[in-house]
Write an enzyme that holds these catalytic residues in place. Structure first.
Site, PDB file in Angstrom:
ATOM      1  CD  GLU A 126      49.922 -18.305  84.394  1.00 29.51           C
ATOM      2  OE1 GLU A 126      49.429 -19.449  84.483  1.00 29.51           O
ATOM      3  OE2 GLU A 126      50.007 -17.689  83.320  1.00 29.51           O
ATOM      4  CE  LYS A 176      51.061  -4.885  75.608  1.00 26.93           C
ATOM      5  NZ  LYS A 176      50.807  -5.869  74.547  1.00 26.93           N
ATOM      6  CG  MET A 189      43.863 -36.806 105.339  1.00 29.95           C
ATOM      7  SD  MET A 189      44.425 -37.701 106.805  1.00 29.95           S
ATOM      8  CE  MET A 189      45.916 -36.813 107.238  1.00 29.95           C
ATOM      9  CG  PHE A 248      42.314 -12.028  74.052  1.00 30.52           C
ATOM     10  CD1 PHE A 248      41.707 -13.275  74.014  1.00 30.52           C
ATOM     11  CD2 PHE A 248      43.705 -11.967  74.086  1.00 30.52           C
ATOM     12  CE1 PHE A 248      42.462 -14.441  74.005  1.00 30.52           C
ATOM     13  CE2 PHE A 248      44.469 -13.124  74.090  1.00 30.52           C
ATOM     14  CZ  PHE A 248      43.844 -14.360  74.047  1.00 30.52           C
ATOM     15  CD  GLN A 249      45.516 -13.960  77.422  1.00 25.28           C
ATOM     16  OE1 GLN A 249      46.408 -13.113  77.497  1.00 25.28           O
ATOM     17  NE2 GLN A 249      45.775 -15.250  77.351  1.00 25.28           N
TER      18      GLN A 249
END
Lengths: 597, 200
Positions: free
Chosen positions: A64, A176, A494, A126-127
């Protein structure tokens, strides 16, 4: 609108649709053509709706974070809002780095996140993650939609907020049950309609313009310092900037984010300003008597030590964000406005201003003297490729194909900024504010999706490239023919450079141990892979890379000891630059400078 | 410490005289915002303040217009002029913020705070506490043979002074509201002419 379309539109407004359909319709009406995303439980209804239509293309990423960076690449290369769709919980938290990156670089993004159903919010479902809580400080604004009737209105508002004023990322969190519920559609507000509270000022105050031109007309040592705001403002701003430069004959430098707004092949161009900017740009900033900042925010990479920053100058600052003004550097004439409108007003006022102006010949002689130091000089000799040489040759060979150049973060990024002479805006895509390693590869994919026929190159280091290397799979799946040009110096360059300069050469964990075989890695993903280490073979390898269809990974083995100069060491002023390795040995960084990043 | 500044208001947006911005003294300002009364708006404001490291002495929020769903937030903050200007500009760019006003800058304002002060004492100290209560025009809103709860209203200094005097008398607990502030004179808050509470 035809009569039939009007009737349809009216009936549509009255009919209930599923939340997911409302979302897709709102995106269509916002002109979204591409969504970068990754499915999951909480966004399944939205994916189901995506499946049923053909107007919006979905690009499946492999992480993501990369979805947001790809949308950033899309946004930077087109000037449009980039659109992201991710699921709840880990989908949203993985997007946070991208959102923060977009906030720091003022990139317009709308990120739709799934959320657990409203009745489970707060129950550690959940999630579940508190997405609006987590993303509040890393977005321009965010929303949690609790009612399907509000979905269309909120999405339209999200695009408005992302796009208008100083652009930025906006999150719309959608439970949802809302995307599965039923609601009524609301059409977008007409372009230019005023938002209830968010009304950034775009037209400059006439008094501010008058004062700015009065200062410009009597300046003896002026310099323009422009930033990403000019590019964000769009083609009008870029055209007005070029006209104003032609009219005034002033020198111009730019931040990392502003490269390309003014063509690098013009005499008035001084090169980039800041920590790894050119000698002439930094000294012009230090010694000028008038500094005209346009869409730039006096970032610490630009100013060096604020106590010694441009001590003798009057300062004009044009910015659409009032909070950028007087934040780090106090200014004499603030111009709160869209860069394009402000620059157009300055052009008009400059043409009308007839007072005699001092000549700039002395100032240009001084600048020519600084240019004589040839601060970007390096020597390509021996059997090892210098990283600067690899990047310089790449741009030289590619430039006639009008390439989009993306980068990761580190030495290669600074060398790319120094050696790629951009002549057009929106061709340079880099992570400036946040400095996100792993940005360039997905950003390149986003730019390539937006411009399928164009040449898109990601200049990377071997360490940065590995941070989102999984996206090669995305490139292959979606036929994004990006060219990943890896400058392999076997170090986080760097980090190694700072360890050398600040920590006695103790290279703690900056060596790239156990590197993969990049050619085999490319082939494992289904890309072409090539490698070069002989300076004599470099040009041909670059040509091969550009001429090979599809995504290509090209690894360039370079001198691992090369450091990036010039450099303003931390805590130092613009006129205290390190120009070479020998110089670095003489100017040890001590005291407070050690604590700065 | 009151601001000694008598220069006129900004000539145009963002314009603050350099002398003011370069003044390194720390001043206390009262800033008022009218915001949409939506979920998370307080978290937005307080998160901005803490995230950017501003020094906030008091922050109060309450709904002021039910029909239009507006809340007012009063913030007392201390900082140099440059910091105060930055606080206002940062607050002003939050999307649900209608307007930001610097009550300290814009002329005289009045600010009040309410405190509930619990004191546990007996004997002479009881009489002393009641006498102090009278002097401060505080009210007794709860009492037992061993304690009082006082309600005192005033500016922050007055409440500080009251609490200091109660400490040796058996101060047990204080609960303060933070300040509510408003500009003196007839002018309303929102520059679009729609003052909160105007019937729409």
């Amino acid at each position: 609108m035809t009569a039939r379309a009007a009737v349809l539109a009216e009936s549509e407004a009255d009919t209930f649709m599923s939340g997911a359909r409302l979302i897709l319709k709102a995106l269509e009406d916002q002109g979204v053509e591409v969504v970068f995303g990754y499915p999951g439980g909480a966004v399944l209804p939205i994916y189901d709706e995506l499946f049923k239509q053909n107007r919006i293309r979905h690009i499946l990423v492999r992480h993501e974070q990369a979805a947001v960076h790809a949308a950033e690449g899309y946004a930077h290369s087109t000037g449009k809002v980039g659109c992201v769709l991710v699921t709840s919980g880990p989908g949203a938290t993985n997007a946070v780095t991208g959102l923060t990156d977009a906030l720091m670089d003022s990139t317009p993004i709308v990120c739709l996140t799934g959320q657990v159903p409203t009745h489970l919010i707060g129950n550690d479902a959940f999630q579940e993650a508190d997405t609006v809580g987590i993303t509040r400080p890393c977005t321009k604004h965010n929303y949690l939609v609790r009612d399907a009737d509000q979905l269309a209105r909120v999405i339209h508002e999200a695009f408005h907020v992302a796009r208008e004023g100083r652009p930025g990322p906006v999150v719309v969190d959608i439970p949802k049950d809302v995307s599965m519920g039923q609601g009524r559609y609301a059409p977008p507000l007409p372009r230019g309609a005023a938002h209830k509270t968010y009304r950034p000022r775009t037209a400059p105050d006439a008094r501010a313009v008058r004062e700015a031109v009065a200062l410009m007309a009597k300046a003896r040592r002026p310099v323009f310092y422009t930033g990403g705001g000019v590019i964000n403002s769009g083609a009008r701003a870029v055209a007005a900037l070029r006209e104003l430069l032609a009219l005034t004959g002033f020198p111009i430098t730019s931040t990392l984010m502003g490269l390309g707004a003014y063509p690098a092949d013009q005499d008035q161009w001084l090169g980039m300003v800041g920590m790894h900017g050119t000698y002439e740009a930094n000294l012009a900033m230090h010694d000028c008597d008038l500094l005209i900042a346009v869409g730039a925010r006096f970032d610490d990479r630009v100013t060096g030590n604020l106590a010694f920053f441009s001590p003798g100058s009057k300062k004009i600052h044009i910015d659409i964000d009032p909070s950028s003004i007087n934040k780090n550097v106090v200014v004499d004439v603030p111009v709160v406005a869209d860069c394009g409108q402000a620059l157009e007003a300055l052009v008009a006022a400059w043409k009308a201003e007839t007072a005699p102006r001092p000549g700039l010949a002395g100032w240009w002689r001084q600048i020519a003297d600084w240019r004589g130091r040839d601060c970007l000089y390096y020597e390509q000799k021996g059997p090892v490729i210098k990283p600067q040489y690899a990047i310089q040759r790449l741009f030289e060979i590619a430039k006639d194909r009008d390439p989009f150049i993306c980068t990761e973060v580190g030495q290669h990024q600074m060398w790319a900024a120094q050696f790629c002479g951009f002549t057009r805006a929106n061709r340079w895509i880099t992570s400036g504010g946040l400095g996100t390693m792993g940005f360039g590869l997905p950003a390149a994919i986003g730019a390539q999706i937006a411009h399928p026929g164009a040449l898109v190159i990601d200049i990377a280091g071997e360490a940065s490239a590995l941070m989102n290397i999984q996206e090669l799979s995305t490139a292959v799946q979606h036929k994004a023919a990006i060219k990943l040009f890896i400058i392999n110096n076997q170090y986080m360059g760097m980090v190694r450079q700072w360890q050398e300069m600040l920590h006695g050469g103790r290279y703690a964990h900056s060596y790239s141990e156990a590197l993969p075989d990049f050619v085999k890695l490319a082939e494992a993903f289904g890309c072409a892979g090539m490698r070069v280490s002989d300076p004599a073979r470099l040009d041909q390898t670059i040509r091969d890379m550009l001429d090979t269809p599809g995504p290509v990974v090209c690894e360039v083995a370079v001198d691992p000891r090369e450091n990036c100069f010039p450099m303003i060491p931390s805590g130092k002023a613009h006129n205290d630059m390190i120009l070479s390795a020998e110089d670095a040995a003489a100017k040890r960084i001590t005291g407070e400078g050690l604590a700065l990043v | 410490m009151p601001h000694p500044d008598d220069t006129p208001q900004s000539l145009y947006e963002g314009m603050v005289p350099l002398a003011r911005l370069k003044d390194r003294h720390v001043y206390r300002h009262v800033i008022a915002l009218v915001v949409d009364n939506e979920t998370g708006v307080l978290a937005r404001v307080s998160g901005l303040v803490s995230g950017r490291g501003y020094n906030i002495e008091s922050l109060t929020v309450a709904e002021i217009d039910k029909d239009r769903q507006l809340s007012r937030i009063n913030i007392a903050t201390s900082g140099t002029r440059q910091v105060i200007e930055q606080v206002k500009a940062q607050l002003g760019r939050l999307v649900p913020v209608h307007e930001v006003r610097d009550l300290t800058d814009e002329g005289p304002c009045v600010a009040r705070e309410l405190a509930l002060v619990k004191v546990a004492c007996t004997g002479d100290k009881r009489a002393e506490a009641l006498k102090t209560c009278e002097i401060f025009r505080a009210n007794v809103i709860d009492t037992t043979p061993q304690s009082f709860v006082f309600e005192v209203v005033g500016d922050t200094d007055k409440i500080d002074a009251f609490i200091d005097l109660m400490r040796p008398l058996g101060l047990v607990e204080t609960s303060r509201t933070g300040i509510a502030a408003i500009a003196r004179g007839p002018a309303g808050f929102l520059s679009d002419g729609l003052s909160p509470n105007t019937p729409s």
